[in-house]
Design a protein around this motif. Structure first.
Motif, PDB file in Angstrom:
ATOM      1  N   MET A   1      25.561  53.873   0.682  1.00  0.00           N
ATOM      2  CA  MET A   1      25.661  54.532   1.992  1.00  0.00           C
ATOM      3  C   MET A   1      26.563  53.723   2.926  1.00  0.00           C
ATOM      4  O   MET A   1      26.383  52.515   3.070  1.00  0.00           O
ATOM      5  CB  MET A   1      24.279  54.660   2.622  1.00  0.00           C
ATOM      6  N   ILE A   2      27.504  54.396   3.538  1.00  0.00           N
ATOM      7  CA  ILE A   2      28.360  53.753   4.539  1.00  0.00           C
ATOM      8  C   ILE A   2      27.638  53.831   5.883  1.00  0.00           C
ATOM      9  O   ILE A   2      27.229  54.909   6.325  1.00  0.00           O
ATOM     10  CB  ILE A   2      29.733  54.436   4.617  1.00  0.00           C
ATOM     11  N   ARG A   3      27.483  52.685   6.525  1.00  0.00           N
ATOM     12  CA  ARG A   3      26.708  52.588   7.767  1.00  0.00           C
ATOM     13  C   ARG A   3      27.644  52.644   8.975  1.00  0.00           C
ATOM     14  O   ARG A   3      28.560  51.832   9.082  1.00  0.00           O
ATOM     15  CB  ARG A   3      25.908  51.284   7.764  1.00  0.00           C
ATOM     16  N   TYR A   4      27.358  53.584   9.871  1.00  0.00           N
ATOM     17  CA  TYR A   4      28.230  53.828  11.022  1.00  0.00           C
ATOM     18  C   TYR A   4      27.583  53.391  12.328  1.00  0.00           C
ATOM     19  O   TYR A   4      26.381  53.584  12.540  1.00  0.00           O
ATOM     20  CB  TYR A   4      28.563  55.317  11.145  1.00  0.00           C
ATOM     21  N   ALA A   5      28.427  52.873  13.218  1.00  0.00           N
ATOM     22  CA  ALA A   5      28.089  52.743  14.627  1.00  0.00           C
ATOM     23  C   ALA A   5      28.910  53.773  15.384  1.00  0.00           C
ATOM     24  O   ALA A   5      30.124  53.890  15.163  1.00  0.00           O
ATOM     25  CB  ALA A   5      28.401  51.344  15.144  1.00  0.00           C
ATOM     26  N   VAL A   6      28.267  54.530  16.244  1.00  0.00           N
ATOM     27  CA  VAL A   6      28.951  55.514  17.074  1.00  0.00           C
ATOM     28  C   VAL A   6      29.194  54.882  18.436  1.00  0.00           C
ATOM     29  O   VAL A   6      28.246  54.446  19.106  1.00  0.00           O
ATOM     30  CB  VAL A   6      28.128  56.803  17.205  1.00  0.00           C
ATOM     31  N   VAL A   7      30.453  54.813  18.839  1.00  0.00           N
ATOM     32  CA  VAL A   7      30.832  54.177  20.100  1.00  0.00           C
ATOM     33  C   VAL A   7      31.165  55.268  21.111  1.00  0.00           C
ATOM     34  O   VAL A   7      32.201  55.926  21.019  1.00  0.00           O
ATOM     35  CB  VAL A   7      32.030  53.225  19.906  1.00  0.00           C
ATOM     36  N   GLY A   8      30.253  55.456  22.048  1.00  0.00           N
ATOM     37  CA  GLY A   8      30.389  56.540  23.011  1.00  0.00           C
ATOM     38  C   GLY A   8      29.436  57.662  22.664  1.00  0.00           C
ATOM     39  O   GLY A   8      29.594  58.299  21.617  1.00  0.00           O
TER      40      GLY A   8
END
Length: 356
Positions: free
Chosen positions: A1-8
């Protein structure tokens, strides 16, 4: 699984990106980076993400091993800073369109990706959408003969107070929705424009357009004496169409651009009309799944920084043409690799979302 941070954590994140992550099968939400802790906490609780990070903690998050990639959905003026910091930390970046607000910023983003080895992807969600691929494949396959003319419209009414109405963020219809029309024209012709003309309109009595133009009409010349025109607006009735005139037939995609639309393609020849309606898919899930596949496989995405840079070059030329009233000529430039069938993703639309 690719782990994402959402900025905004604004509207596009709430409406489209955050709900889509869980449907991809290869991605998950790790963090939301936001200046509003209360809103972000509600969103991570709803979507089952572990953490909220404020902007002061962004670099520490990037330095950690808790995320693999970031999705940047900030105002245009902030794209370059947050993208470059992530890339320098070795994190992959998907950044919303347009890439930045200047060629210098855009080139610095591309350079940061090259130097770090991390992937930079411009968020052209339609590059993974089946109807758009069918349109391109029809043109490539000669279904309309030789494509000689492209026309598009993309417009709607924007509400007062939206940050996209602010000149300081390079707001306006051109970088926000005009980029869809421009990008489609480039891919239909598989070429870069060599000259642009543009005219803008700004109703004096409308407070929404105190800082930006309401609408733009654009003409572009492509190699081979092929022509394209498009109209984009923040003050029109809803419209989202593409019409491609060929030497033997014409192709119409209507609707053509919005992520909640069911795309429909018509190929019209004298005495005959062929119509095809595409099953609605989640555009954002498709582009997230595609980018995560690229990251996992170590294969650079098609819609990379160079693709975003090509649109930036033309967008800024259109801006200049609208401002000066002059024809702006562009140096010849090779077209990139273009989209291919392996990029299509057909993922279901989810109705599970939280809008604050």
């Amino acid at each position: 699984m690719i782990r994402y941070a959402v900025v905004g954590a604004g509207w596009i994140s709430q409406e489209a990106f955050l709900p889509a992550v869980a449907t991809t099968g290869n991605s998950r939400l790790q963090a939301i980076v936001s200046g509003s802790a209360e809103a972000a906490r509600k969103l991570v609780d709803f979507h089952g993400a572990p953490e909220v990070v404020d902007y002061a903690g962004y670099d520490a998050l990037l330095a950690s091993d808790r995320i693999d990639a970031v999705y940047i959905a900030l105002p245009n003026s902030m794209h370059a800073d947050y993208t470059i910091r992530a890339l320098r930390a070795g994190k992959h970046v998907m950044v919303e369109k347009p890439l930045a607000t200047s060629m210098a910023e855009s080139e610095a983003m591309v350079a940061a990706a090259r130097d770090s080895g991390a992937f930079l992807m411009t968020a052209y969600r339609l590059h993974n959408e089946p109807g758009t691929h069918a349109m391109i494949e029809a043109v490539r396959g000669g279904a309309i003969g030789d494509a000689v003319y492209f026309a598009a419209t993309f417009g709607f009414q924007t509400q007062l107070g939206n940050h996209r109405l602010k000149a300081g963020h390079w707001g306006g219809a051109l970088p926000d929705v005009g980029v869809y029309c421009l990008n489609a024209a480039r891919h239909v012709f598989a070429a870069e424009p060599v000259a642009v003309q543009a005219m803008a309109s700004r109703p004096a009595a409308d407070p929404r357009f105190a800082e930006i133009d309401a609408s733009l009409a654009v003409t572009l010349r492509f190699p081979g004496d092929r022509l394209a025109q498009f109209f984009c607006s923040f003050g029109s009735a809803e419209t989202e169409t593409i019409r491609i005139v060929g030497s033997e037939a014409e192709l119409i995609l209507d609707p053509a651009f919005k992520f909640d639309s069911v795309l429909q393609m018509t190929i019209r020849t004298p005495g005959h009309e062929q119509r095809r309606t595409f099953r609605q898919v989640d555009h954002f899930a498709g582009q997230i799944a595609y980018f995560s596949d690229c990251i996992a496989q170590g294969v650079a995405p098609e819609a990379d920084g160079a693709e975003g840079l090509a649109d930036m070059r033309a967008l800024l030329a259109i801006d200049e043409a609208a401002r000066t009233g002059e024809t702006v000529r562009l140096a010849p430039m090779d077209f990139g690799r273009g989209i291919d069938a392996g990029m299509v993703r057909r993922l279901p639309v989810t109705d599970r979302r939280l809008l604050l």
